[in-house]
Design a protein around this motif. Structure first.
Motif, short mmCIF file in Angstrom:
data_model
loop_
_atom_site.label_atom_id
_atom_site.label_comp_id
_atom_site.label_asym_id
_atom_site.label_seq_id
_atom_site.Cartn_x
_atom_site.Cartn_y
_atom_site.Cartn_z
N ALA A 121 0.81 -1.22 0.00
CA ALA A 121 0.00 0.00 0.00
C ALA A 121 0.84 1.27 0.00
O ALA A 121 0.36 2.33 -0.39
N MET A 122 2.12 1.18 0.39
CA MET A 122 3.01 2.33 0.40
C MET A 122 3.70 2.53 -0.96
O MET A 122 4.43 3.48 -1.15
N GLY A 123 3.47 1.59 -1.88
CA GLY A 123 4.13 1.67 -3.18
C GLY A 123 5.44 0.93 -3.25
O GLY A 123 6.09 0.91 -4.31
N ASN A 124 5.87 0.29 -2.14
CA ASN A 124 7.08 -0.52 -2.17
C ASN A 124 6.84 -1.77 -3.00
O ASN A 124 5.73 -2.32 -3.00
N SER A 125 7.85 -2.24 -3.69
CA SER A 125 7.69 -3.44 -4.50
C SER A 125 8.96 -4.28 -4.47
O SER A 125 10.05 -3.79 -4.20
#
Length: 290
Positions: A182-186
């Motif tokens: 949800a934080m955009g980390n991948s």
């Protein structure tokens, strides 16, 4: 008194911006407007280093960082003090800090099939998503590229999930998956899989031809069809070689059929099997009608 806060906190590991708020109050808790506040950071960059407090006694700047940082807000202070019966002024500085954390991406692993899958049959892959134990956020999606020009979103899976894919061609393919939170980390991981051609069903035709000649000769055929694992026989047809044929349906196993011949001599009998991956398999036997 200096109180410092950061929002949002943590920020994504790919980099993000957090608003730093320093609230300044005197020893009695009264908010101090128009006070100059000096901001410093151990990492990242600040939009403004020197900011005056507003009417609410707060000064704000923003920090952009992709690593953990500690922001310090320092303000000069001045207050009235004195011993009993006397007065005086003291001055100095007060400071407060806040640590801006960086969120951690979830972990992802792919386990390919233990044995090479066949063309046209489901290949099972195990995806294991492990949420971050520190400063993590909810998994938003897992996207998988099967390496054959097709891809799929698996959604917000966590833990172990078995997913199937059918390859239409043989060869070696690279399967790549990306988990995003949800934080955009991948995080992206890959594995390879080698797809082999599917084995054909086994067809055995056993004829029983009478030894003596007659105007009509009845021949009995025992037909055995054995498909490979995972393949379904959808239809089987026997061509008796005299312009007549008979459907055997979705034959798996053994069946017996009989046919009357009036034409003498050599005849080729053919069995054609159609299976679930859209291919035909053919077997033949030659009989001699007395």
């Amino acid at each position: 008194r200096v109180s410092v806060s950061a929002a949002p906190n943590p920020v994504p590991a790919i980099g993000g911006t957090s608003t730093i708020t320093a609230s300044i109050a005197d020893i009695n808790g009264n908010l101090l407007p128009s006070a100059p506040v000096f901001f410093t950071t151990t990492a990242g960059s600040l939009a403004d280093s020197l900011v005056n407090t507003g009417p609410d006694g707060s000064a704000r700047t923003s920090l952009t960082t992709s690593v953990q940082a500690t922001v310090t807000a320092t303000v000069g202070v001045q207050g009235a003090t004195g011993a009993t019966g006397g007065t005086g002024n003291t001055s100095g500085t007060a400071a407060g800090t806040v640590q801006v954390n960086v969120s951690v991406a979830p972990g992802l692993a792919i386990t390919p099939p233990t044995t090479p899958p066949n063309v046209g049959l489901p290949a099972n892959f195990t995806f294991v998503v492990t949420p971050a134990t520190t400063n993590g956020s909810a998994v938003r999606n897992v996207h998988v590229d099967w390496g054959d020009g097709s891809s799929r979103d698996l959604g917000a899976i966590t833990g172990s999930s078995v997913q199937s894919h059918v390859y239409q061609d043989d060869g070696t393919f690279t399967v790549t998956a990306t988990v995003t939170d949800a934080m955009g980390n991948s995080q992206t991981v890959s594995t390879s899989v080698t797809v082999i051609p599917v084995a054909s069903p086994t067809i055995i035709i056993t004829p029983n031809v009478p030894q003596q000649s007659s105007p009509v000769v009845r021949v009995t055929f025992t037909i055995q069809v054995t498909p490979p694992t995972g393949v379904i026989i959808t239809n089987a047809v026997i061509d008796f070689g005299d312009n007549t044929a008979q459907s055997l349906g979705g034959l798996t196993g053994t069946t017996t059929v009989s046919h009357d011949y009036t034409r003498k001599g050599a005849t080729v009998v053919t069995v054609i099997v159609t299976h679930s991956i859209g291919r035909n398999t053919t077997a033949q036997v030659t009989i001699n009608i007395p």
